[in-house]
Design an enzyme around this catalytic site. Structure first.
Site, mmCIF file in Angstrom:
data_model
loop_
_atom_site.group_PDB
_atom_site.id
_atom_site.type_symbol
_atom_site.label_atom_id
_atom_site.label_comp_id
_atom_site.label_asym_id
_atom_site.label_seq_id
_atom_site.Cartn_x
_atom_site.Cartn_y
_atom_site.Cartn_z
ATOM 1 N N ASP A 16 0.818 -1.213 0.000
ATOM 2 C CA ASP A 16 0.000 0.000 0.000
ATOM 3 C C ASP A 16 0.853 1.265 0.000
ATOM 4 O OD1 ASP A 16 -2.282 1.489 0.044
ATOM 5 O OD2 ASP A 16 -2.709 1.180 2.168
ATOM 6 N N HIS A 33 2.736 2.981 -8.945
ATOM 7 C CA HIS A 33 2.559 1.529 -9.128
ATOM 8 C C HIS A 33 3.794 0.922 -9.800
ATOM 9 C CE1 HIS A 33 -1.365 1.877 -7.559
ATOM 10 N NE2 HIS A 33 -1.872 2.543 -8.588
ATOM 11 N N ASN A 64 -10.626 -2.943 -6.213
ATOM 12 C CA ASN A 64 -9.781 -2.007 -6.974
ATOM 13 C C ASN A 64 -10.347 -1.651 -8.354
ATOM 14 O OD1 ASN A 64 -6.606 -3.225 -5.633
ATOM 15 N ND2 ASN A 64 -7.847 -1.476 -4.991
ATOM 16 N N TRP A 65 -11.366 -2.396 -8.818
ATOM 17 C CA TRP A 65 -12.000 -2.046 -10.103
ATOM 18 C C TRP A 65 -12.670 -0.681 -10.045
ATOM 19 C CZ3 TRP A 65 -10.539 -5.115 -13.901
ATOM 20 C CH2 TRP A 65 -10.264 -6.462 -13.648
ATOM 21 N N SER A 190 -8.240 -4.844 5.241
ATOM 22 C CA SER A 190 -8.859 -4.576 3.937
ATOM 23 C C SER A 190 -9.190 -5.850 3.144
ATOM 24 C CB SER A 190 -7.963 -3.666 3.090
ATOM 25 O OG SER A 190 -7.755 -2.446 3.739
#
Ligand code: FPP
Length: 234
Positions: A16, A33, A64-65, A190
């Protein structure tokens, strides 16, 4: 590393802080990323070298979509690039690669790469990276429950036990994580390995994932070594 350190069998990491790392530098989130993917490479090599059996990383969650399409596409492109490279090198480096999650909505290319890495892994012994892709802990449990119900209906399964149920999860045959690390200052799981984390030790650090280093793994392992794991006993 210091003496008397207990190397865990299995470390799991929530990678993260990529977005914040990029924003702090005035870069697009996607640059975070890309840097995060390099950190993953470095940390996976380190974990293999210190004798870990399993490293599990959260690369893309079922949630995450919801991110902007450009960001999702950038993450998918990085994964594709990484898997291509892995196919070339995993046998030489002795790294097994296991994808965990529902890969059906991924691109045909990524699905094909996932199949190839799993096929190559069958020939390799030793250290394994589990890459969680379109993974969600609740989704995993619901899928497992559905599969168990099917097996029960067809007579393939008769009773339900904790151990038996674990065989329906993506992590079938993989020891539970001993240590879960979350960088970037967030203090939650999460939806990551929520069944498997029942007795995991947790380690949190403020470092953002792209800045995460081998020294931080050492710190996490040193903290883990000092803890007394009683698994509910005394
Ligand atoms: C969380 O940071 C990170 C992700 C959702 C994606 C993780 C993906 C990679 C590290 C790249 C591909 C991976 C491999 C293994 C090649 P965040 O975006 O939520 O950061 P923020 O909380 O600072 O916004």
């Amino acid at each position: 590393m210091a003496e008397k350190v207990r190397i865990p069998r299995h470390i799991a990491i929530i990678m993260d802080g990529n977005g914040r790392w990029a924003q702090k530098r005035g870069l697009p989130r996607t640059a975070g990323h890309a840097a995060g993917a390099e950190t993953f490479r470095k940390i996976a090599t380190y974990c293999k070298n210190i004798g870990l059996e399993h490293l599990t990383v959260y690369a893309f969650s079922t949630e995450n979509w919801k991110r902007p399409k450009e960001e999702v596409d950038a993450i998918m492109a990085l994964l594709e690039k990484y898997l291509y490279e892995a196919i070339e090198k995993m046998e030489r480096d002795g790294i097994r690669l296991n994808i965990m999650g529902d890969i059906s909505p991924l691109s045909p290319k990524l699905r094909e790469l996932a199949v190839s890495t799993s096929y190559i892994s069958e020939r390799i012994r030793g250290f394994q990276v589990n890459l969680c892709l379109n993974y969600g802990g609740r989704d995993e449990i619901v899928r497992a429950a559905r599969k168990f119900a099917e097996d029960y209906k067809s007579g393939k399964a008769t009773e339900l036990s904790e151990e038996g149920f674990a065989n329906y999860l993506y992590t079938k045959g993989i020891p539970d994580p001993d240590l879960i690390i979350r960088p970037s200052g967030e203090l939650r799981l999460s939806n990551f390995l929520i069944w498997q984390s029942a007795y995991a030790e947790l380690f949190f650090t403020d470092t953002l994932w792209p800045d995460f280093s081998e020294a931080e793994i050492d710190r996490a392992i040193a903290a883990f070594s000092k803890r007394s794991r009683r698994f509910g006993g005394i």
